[in-house]
Each structure stands twice: as C-alpha cells, then as structure tokens.
Design an enzyme around this catalytic site. Structure first.
Site, PDB file in Angstrom:
ATOM      1  N   GLU A 154      -3.448  48.732  10.221  1.00 57.17           N
ATOM      2  CA  GLU A 154      -3.234  47.548   9.381  1.00 57.17           C
ATOM      3  C   GLU A 154      -4.584  47.220   8.763  1.00 57.17           C
ATOM      4  O   GLU A 154      -5.505  46.800   9.472  1.00 57.17           O
ATOM      5  CB  GLU A 154      -2.744  46.371  10.235  1.00 57.17           C
ATOM      6  CG  GLU A 154      -2.522  45.125   9.392  1.00 57.17           C
ATOM      7  CD  GLU A 154      -2.186  43.885  10.205  1.00 57.17           C
ATOM      8  OE1 GLU A 154      -2.757  43.685  11.292  1.00 57.17           O
ATOM      9  OE2 GLU A 154      -1.348  43.094   9.727  1.00 57.17           O
TER      10      GLU A 154
ATOM     11  N   LYS B 287      -4.621  25.971  19.613  1.00 54.78           N
ATOM     12  CA  LYS B 287      -5.946  26.610  19.496  1.00 54.78           C
ATOM     13  C   LYS B 287      -5.898  27.393  18.187  1.00 54.78           C
ATOM     14  O   LYS B 287      -5.422  28.526  18.133  1.00 54.78           O
ATOM     15  CB  LYS B 287      -6.172  27.543  20.689  1.00 54.78           C
ATOM     16  CG  LYS B 287      -7.630  27.818  21.046  1.00 54.78           C
ATOM     17  CD  LYS B 287      -8.483  28.333  19.923  1.00 54.78           C
ATOM     18  CE  LYS B 287      -8.315  29.808  19.661  1.00 54.78           C
ATOM     19  NZ  LYS B 287      -9.070  30.283  18.465  1.00 54.78           N
TER      20      LYS B 287
ATOM     21  N   GLU C 159     -10.759  30.049  14.813  1.00 54.59           N
ATOM     22  CA  GLU C 159     -12.109  29.480  14.700  1.00 54.59           C
ATOM     23  C   GLU C 159     -12.715  29.731  13.321  1.00 54.59           C
ATOM     24  O   GLU C 159     -13.740  29.159  12.973  1.00 54.59           O
ATOM     25  CB  GLU C 159     -13.007  30.042  15.816  1.00 54.59           C
ATOM     26  CG  GLU C 159     -13.310  31.543  15.753  1.00 54.59           C
ATOM     27  CD  GLU C 159     -12.183  32.448  16.254  1.00 54.59           C
ATOM     28  OE1 GLU C 159     -11.025  31.996  16.344  1.00 54.59           O
ATOM     29  OE2 GLU C 159     -12.470  33.633  16.524  1.00 54.59           O
TER      30      GLU C 159
ATOM     31  N   PHE D 133      -6.205  33.355  11.423  1.00 51.67           N
ATOM     32  CA  PHE D 133      -6.948  32.751  10.312  1.00 51.67           C
ATOM     33  C   PHE D 133      -6.167  32.736   9.012  1.00 51.67           C
ATOM     34  O   PHE D 133      -6.441  31.943   8.121  1.00 51.67           O
ATOM     35  CB  PHE D 133      -8.287  33.494  10.108  1.00 51.67           C
ATOM     36  CG  PHE D 133      -8.159  34.768   9.311  1.00 51.67           C
ATOM     37  CD1 PHE D 133      -8.131  34.731   7.919  1.00 51.67           C
ATOM     38  CD2 PHE D 133      -8.042  36.001   9.936  1.00 51.67           C
ATOM     39  CE1 PHE D 133      -7.988  35.904   7.178  1.00 51.67           C
ATOM     40  CE2 PHE D 133      -7.891  37.174   9.207  1.00 51.67           C
ATOM     41  CZ  PHE D 133      -7.861  37.118   7.824  1.00 51.67           C
TER      42      PHE D 133
ATOM     43  N   SER E  77      -3.208  39.468  15.649  1.00 47.36           N
ATOM     44  CA  SER E  77      -3.195  40.933  15.561  1.00 47.36           C
ATOM     45  C   SER E  77      -2.468  41.550  16.765  1.00 47.36           C
ATOM     46  O   SER E  77      -2.339  40.911  17.820  1.00 47.36           O
ATOM     47  CB  SER E  77      -4.634  41.440  15.496  1.00 47.36           C
ATOM     48  OG  SER E  77      -5.317  41.052  16.665  1.00 47.36           O
TER      49      SER E  77
ATOM     50  N   CYS F 140       0.571  38.872   6.837  1.00 44.79           N
ATOM     51  CA  CYS F 140       1.289  39.757   7.760  1.00 44.79           C
ATOM     52  C   CYS F 140       2.519  40.347   7.101  1.00 44.79           C
ATOM     53  O   CYS F 140       3.086  41.311   7.584  1.00 44.79           O
ATOM     54  CB  CYS F 140       1.704  39.002   9.003  1.00 44.79           C
ATOM     55  SG  CYS F 140       2.853  37.685   8.637  1.00 44.79           S
TER      56      CYS F 140
HETATM   57  P1  NAD Z   1      -6.639  37.734  15.806  1.00 44.54           P
HETATM   58  O1  NAD Z   1      -5.695  38.420  16.700  1.00 44.54           O
HETATM   59  O2  NAD Z   1      -8.025  38.236  15.710  1.00 44.54           O
HETATM   60  O3  NAD Z   1      -6.778  36.183  16.239  1.00 44.54           O
HETATM   61  C1  NAD Z   1      -5.647  35.375  16.458  1.00 44.54           C
HETATM   62  C2  NAD Z   1      -5.994  34.281  17.460  1.00 44.54           C
HETATM   63  O4  NAD Z   1      -6.353  34.904  18.711  1.00 44.54           O
HETATM   64  C3  NAD Z   1      -7.192  33.422  17.046  1.00 44.54           C
HETATM   65  O5  NAD Z   1      -6.921  32.082  17.382  1.00 44.54           O
HETATM   66  C4  NAD Z   1      -8.333  34.002  17.856  1.00 44.54           C
HETATM   67  O6  NAD Z   1      -9.319  33.037  18.180  1.00 44.54           O
HETATM   68  C5  NAD Z   1      -7.645  34.494  19.113  1.00 44.54           C
HETATM   69  N1  NAD Z   1      -8.330  35.662  19.701  1.00 44.54           N
HETATM   70  C6  NAD Z   1      -8.991  36.642  19.028  1.00 44.54           C
HETATM   71  N2  NAD Z   1      -9.475  37.552  19.892  1.00 44.54           N
HETATM   72  C7  NAD Z   1      -9.113  37.152  21.133  1.00 44.54           C
HETATM   73  C8  NAD Z   1      -9.309  37.690  22.439  1.00 44.54           C
HETATM   74  N3  NAD Z   1      -9.986  38.828  22.635  1.00 44.54           N
HETATM   75  N4  NAD Z   1      -8.791  37.023  23.484  1.00 44.54           N
HETATM   76  C9  NAD Z   1      -8.117  35.884  23.302  1.00 44.54           C
HETATM   77  N5  NAD Z   1      -7.899  35.320  22.081  1.00 44.54           N
HETATM   78  C10 NAD Z   1      -8.380  35.949  21.007  1.00 44.54           C
HETATM   79  O7  NAD Z   1      -5.954  37.664  14.360  1.00 44.54           O
HETATM   80  P2  NAD Z   1      -6.560  37.160  12.990  1.00 44.54           P
HETATM   81  O8  NAD Z   1      -7.572  38.140  12.506  1.00 44.54           O
HETATM   82  O9  NAD Z   1      -6.973  35.729  13.101  1.00 44.54           O
HETATM   83  O10 NAD Z   1      -5.270  37.192  12.057  1.00 44.54           O
HETATM   84  C11 NAD Z   1      -4.849  38.341  11.374  1.00 44.54           C
HETATM   85  C12 NAD Z   1      -3.794  39.087  12.160  1.00 44.54           C
HETATM   86  O11 NAD Z   1      -2.672  38.237  12.413  1.00 44.54           O
HETATM   87  C13 NAD Z   1      -3.223  40.268  11.400  1.00 44.54           C
HETATM   88  O12 NAD Z   1      -3.065  41.339  12.297  1.00 44.54           O
HETATM   89  C14 NAD Z   1      -1.875  39.764  10.904  1.00 44.54           C
HETATM   90  O13 NAD Z   1      -0.906  40.762  10.670  1.00 44.54           O
HETATM   91  C15 NAD Z   1      -1.483  38.903  12.049  1.00 44.54           C
HETATM   92  N6  NAD Z   1      -0.463  37.948  11.640  1.00 44.54           N
HETATM   93  C16 NAD Z   1       0.812  38.186  12.064  1.00 44.54           C
HETATM   94  C17 NAD Z   1       1.817  37.340  11.671  1.00 44.54           C
HETATM   95  C18 NAD Z   1       3.229  37.583  12.103  1.00 44.54           C
HETATM   96  O14 NAD Z   1       4.068  36.736  11.857  1.00 44.54           O
HETATM   97  N7  NAD Z   1       3.536  38.697  12.755  1.00 44.54           N
HETATM   98  C19 NAD Z   1       1.525  36.228  10.851  1.00 44.54           C
HETATM   99  C20 NAD Z   1       0.210  36.006  10.472  1.00 44.54           C
HETATM  100  C21 NAD Z   1      -0.780  36.887  10.879  1.00 44.54           C
END
Ligand code: NAD
Length: 500
Positions: free
Chosen positions: A383, A174, A177, A150, A227, A282
């Site tokens: 985090e 994808k 959401e 997000f 994450s 991040c």
């Molecule tokens: P998230 O992991 O909750 O979601 C990321 C994606 O995975 C979304 O599209 C979500 O719909 C999907 N998803 C969530 N739960 C899932 C599951 N159980 N099974 C399958 N798919 C699932 O992350 P977020 O809250 O949207 O974003 C924040 C996180 O992203 C933070 O931890 C941040 O550090 C990380 N991030 C990392 C970088 C990097 O370059 N390392 C860059 C941006 C964000």
C-alpha cells in the site's frame, strides 16, 4: 509562538504532564506549527477513570436525553464545517474542498446517531408459552476506546464516537498524533452541545497511550482504523486482553475495466480516485486492471487527465491536490517510483522531485503513473498511500478477478462495464468488503456499514451502520412469566423447561 494541543479529559482541557511532546507540521510549508502532548499511562488512566465515572449516569440516561444532545452537536458541526476543514488542511495538507467532504461524511454518522432510538428498538415475543413473554434488548458496554489514523482526522473518529455514545457508552479517543487539532475541536463542540463531562475524552500520544488502552481493565471495546500491521497488533492484543475489537487496516483497491466500459468515464474515475487527497485514502484506487485490448487507450486517457491536476497548498482554492503528510512519507512514496522501472514497470509519469514555488520545504510529490506493472513489483504489492497509480494488463475478466482476489487486501474494489451480467458476477465473485459498479470509491452511506475483508479488517464487525450499533452494545434476553391467580399452584419440576 508554537501552539500546544493538550488532552481533553472530564469535559476540560488537561495539560500534558508526561513531558513528552510530538511535533505537528504544516505539510504545505514543512514548518512545525504545533506541539502535541503525548499521554503517559497515568494520563490515559485518568481519561478512562473520567469515562468510567461518567458511564454511571450516561449509561442510564434516556434515549431522548442522548439524542437531544446529538441533534445540538449536529447543528454545531454543521455551523463549524469550514473551521474544522481549515484545521484539517493545516495539519493534514488536503485541499479545503476535500476536508469539507470529510466533515460531511462524518456528519452522516451523527445523523444516524440522532436516530439511535429507532436502531435500539428491542424485540418482544408475547405468549411464547402460557403467560410467558420474551424480550431482547441491547445495552451499552461501558468505556470504549477509539484509535484513529492521520488521513481522516475528523471523519474516522466520527465513524466511532457518535454511535458509541448514542448507545450509552462513554468514549476515550486516541487520535493520530500527526493531526490532532480537529479531534479536540469536536470535543469542545460536544461539550457546547451539552454532553456531560467525561462522556467523551481525548488523549493524544503514541504507542504508550495506545498500549495502555489495549490493556486497561476498564476499557471494554476498542475500535481501530489504521495500517494493516498495527490493525493486526491491535486486534491480537486487545482480544488477548478480553476486549471486543474491530480493527480496520490498509488497502490496495483495484478497479477492473472491461473492454465495453465507457473509457472516458473510467479514466475520470481512476484519476479522481487515485490522486484525490494525494492518494492518502484507504479507499483510493491504486491499481487499475485493464482487460483485453483497451489498455493503451485507457492509459493515454488517464495520463492526459492526470497531467492537468493542479498541485498546491490545501488552503489555495485553485489547488486540486495537496502535499503528503510528512517528508519521510513523501520520500518512501518516491522510492516506489524510483524502483519501478527496475521492477519491470513502464513509468508513464514520474512525479518525484516535484515542488511548488514559494513552498519549497513542503512535502510535495507530483503525479506518478506506472503501466504494465507486474504483480511481483513492490509498487503493486505494498500500500503506497500516495499519488502513484499502477495499471496492470490482463486478457480476460476471469484473469482480472483472479488477480484481484490474489491480493492480501480486500477493502474496496470497482468494476467499470456496460454489461450488467458481468457486473453481477463480479459482485458475487470478488473478495472485498465494498464493491462499486461504475463507482470508483464505493464508501457506503452512514446507514450501511463500512469495512473490508482479509488483511483490511480484523474482527467480526464492520464500522458504523447496523454493525456499529451492534458492536457498541451487547444483547440481553429476558424471559418473564406473570401467573394468573386462576392458574393451578406451581410445583417442583426437575425437567428441562418446555414451552407449552
Ligand atoms: P497507523 O497505523 O500508522 O496509525 C494509526 C493509529 O495507530 C495512530 O493513532 C497511531 O498513533 C497508532 N499507532 C501507530 N503505530 C503504533 C504502534 N506501533 N503501536 C500502537 N499504536 C500505533 O496509520 P496511519 O499512517 O495514521 O494511517 C494510514 C493507514 O490507515 C493506511 O494504511 C490506510 O489504509 C489506513 N486506513 C484504513 C481505513 C479503513 O477504513 N480500512 C481508513 C483510513 C485509513
């Protein structure tokens, strides 16, 4: 009337038929403004089928055709920067200038993709043996998928699809959401730029959509950013299904401040990098490690600056920091601050309970600053992904490096010092994928690659730059001989081929 965000499949909007919708909230008001369709497995299959069909011609298209479309897309993106930034602010909450910065960093990768002809130049060795030449080329994989978080709803998809499609692949995205509108606008601009139908598709949704992409036999590679627990899951599952996978995870980024550093510059950098985008980056600095006797002075300088940050709706040009993405996330962030004193931290600033007049239902939280944080505190170990900065105290450079290297995360880190020798040592000794020297958020430019170490990245490839091109192509080596009529006639030779 509530807006509805639908899928984008085969070059057009496709209404969701699963009957499942998720709410999209304006974080500044707390109001649900939009419903987003959640894809069923059939809808994901339709997107993958459209991408597979499109690959038949797109995979064979000339580099000139691909880059001319990407140049047009670049121009459209440039023209629509403000509009995309407004979509981001309305669903993510970040301030407009920050959203514009995100679009600009995404555009850098489009720039890189416009020059894909240079990156895809192959290798040729002539006359490796008599009249034998060897050529090494790279070819696209087919249908590739991107799953994005997000916090950068435009930039992170653009870390992926410009290079993927420039390399000749077709793409299924994808997006998160929580803020899906920017990705659909990018799809419309790609279509306007002349991208053939089916080359870029967007399916919205949750785990159902993600899991189908991870198991679909026609998806050849998966890029993920999100994450750490989900990154680990994506890497394990997609790998078990035989796919190439890069999965970038979460972070806890440290900034080591040596006693000789310019403390005003270090405090400016710490405040900008910790509280920018309300800490939902991040590459946010979430732990400052103060070395030696400078701790008190540094914390005071950070406090003075942090207290002045203007918090308000992202579309108010005077706001410097917006709300958090959801009320649930805001409450989770607040819980770390509430527990901090009991865990041994000194609470210098407590931003919990903050609200903005006229926007009382928004997902607000103020600035928090925790000092003398022990490494055992949850506020240090997790985090937090919010505007909470931890300061840790150590006596020596070596102790600081050991502390940072003890973290399971290894995304980015920074050192602030005037000592070139110490900075050089740090570059070599620190276990993180991106290092800043007097630079707090060392996000590489588009023509270098981005990625962490340890629990911040699962897979072999960093994202974009040369690693991106490598990830989205596979190698082929062609050995050819064109005999001369004057050559001696060939004969059967069962020996292993020798070059002579
Ligand atoms: P998230 O992991 O909750 O979601 C990321 C994606 O995975 C979304 O599209 C979500 O719909 C999907 N998803 C969530 N739960 C899932 C599951 N159980 N099974 C399958 N798919 C699932 O992350 P977020 O809250 O949207 O974003 C924040 C996180 O992203 C933070 O931890 C941040 O550090 C990380 N991030 C990392 C970088 C990097 O370059 N390392 C860059 C941006 C964000």
């Amino acid at each position: 009337m509530t807006k509805i965000v639908n899928h984008w499949i085969g070059g057009k909007t496709v209404e969701g038929t699963s009957g499942n919708f998720g709410p999209v909230t304006d974080p500044a008001t707390g109001q649900v403004t939009t419903k987003v369709a959640y894809a069923s497995t059939d809808e994901v299959d339709a997107a993958v089928a459209a991408a597979k069909d499109a690959f038949v011609t797109w995979g064979q298209s000339s580099l000139a055709q691909r880059t001319s479309i990407l140049f047009k897309f670049r121009a459209l993106l440039d023209q629509h920067r403000d509009e995309i930034a407004e979509l981001i602010t309305a669903e993510h909450g970040k301030v407009h200038s920050d959203a514009l910065g995100e679009v600009a960093r995404g555009l850098e990768i489009v720039d890189l993709a416009c020059g894909i002809n240079v990156q895809l130049k192959g290798e040729l060795s002539t006359q490796v043996a008599t009249r034998v030449d060897v050529a090494a080329i790279r070819q696209p994989l087919g249908v590739v998928a991107g799953i994005t978080p997000f916090n950068f709803p435009a930039m992170v998809p653009m870390w992926m699809f410009p290079l993927a499609i420039a390399c000749g692949n077709t793409f299924v995205l994808k997006p998160s959401e929580k803020d899906p509108s920017a990705s659909v606008r990018l799809a419309e601009l790609l279509a306007e730029a002349g991208l053939p139908d089916g080359v870029f598709n967007v399916v919205h949704g949750d785990k159902v959509a993600v899991d189908r992409l991870l198991e679909h036999p026609d998806v050849k590679a998966v890029s993920f950013v999100g994450s750490t627990p989900i990154a680990r899951y994506i890497h394990t599952t997609a790998s078990a299904n035989g796919k190439r996978v890069q999965a970038l995870g979460g972070a806890k980024n440290h900034m080591l401040v040596l006693p000789d550093a310019d403390l005003d510059a270090a405090a400016d950098a710490a405040v900008s990098a910790a509280y920018g985008s309300a800490g939902e980056r991040c590459m946010a600095i979430s732990a400052v490690v103060a070395v030696g006797s400078i701790g008190d002075e540094l914390v005071e300088k950070i406090r003075e600056r942090a207290e002045k940050i203007k918090i308000g709706p992202g579309n108010d040009p005077t706001s410097e920091m917006g709300p958090l993405i959801t009320a649930t996330h805001r409450d989770k962030v607040a819980s770390y601050v509430h527990n901090a004193a009991a865990e041994g931290c000194e609470v210098v600033l407590d931003g919990t309970g903050y609200t903005v007049e006229g926007y009382e239902n928004g997902h607000w939280i103020g600035i928090s600053l925790l000092d003398k944080v022990p490494t055992t505190a949850k506020a240090y170990q997790d985090e937090i992904f919010g505007p909470v900065l931890c300061v840790l105290r150590v006596d020596t450079y070596e102790e600081g490096v050991a502390l940072i290297n003890g973290s399971p995360f290894g995304n980015g880190t920074a050192i602030f010092t005037r000592d070139g020798g110490a900075a050089r040592r740090f570059q070599l000794e620190i276990e993180a994928g991106m290092v800043g020297v007097n630079v707090p958020i060392p996000v590489p430019v588009g023509y270098h690659s981005f990625g962490g170490w340890k629990d911040s990245l699962f897979g072999d490839h960093h994202i974009y730059g040369n690693d991106g091109t490598h990830f989205y192509t596979r190698g082929k080596v062609i050995t050819s001989r064109w005999p001369d009529p004057a050559d001696a006639p060939s004969g059967v030779d069962l020996g292993f081929p020798r070059n002579h």
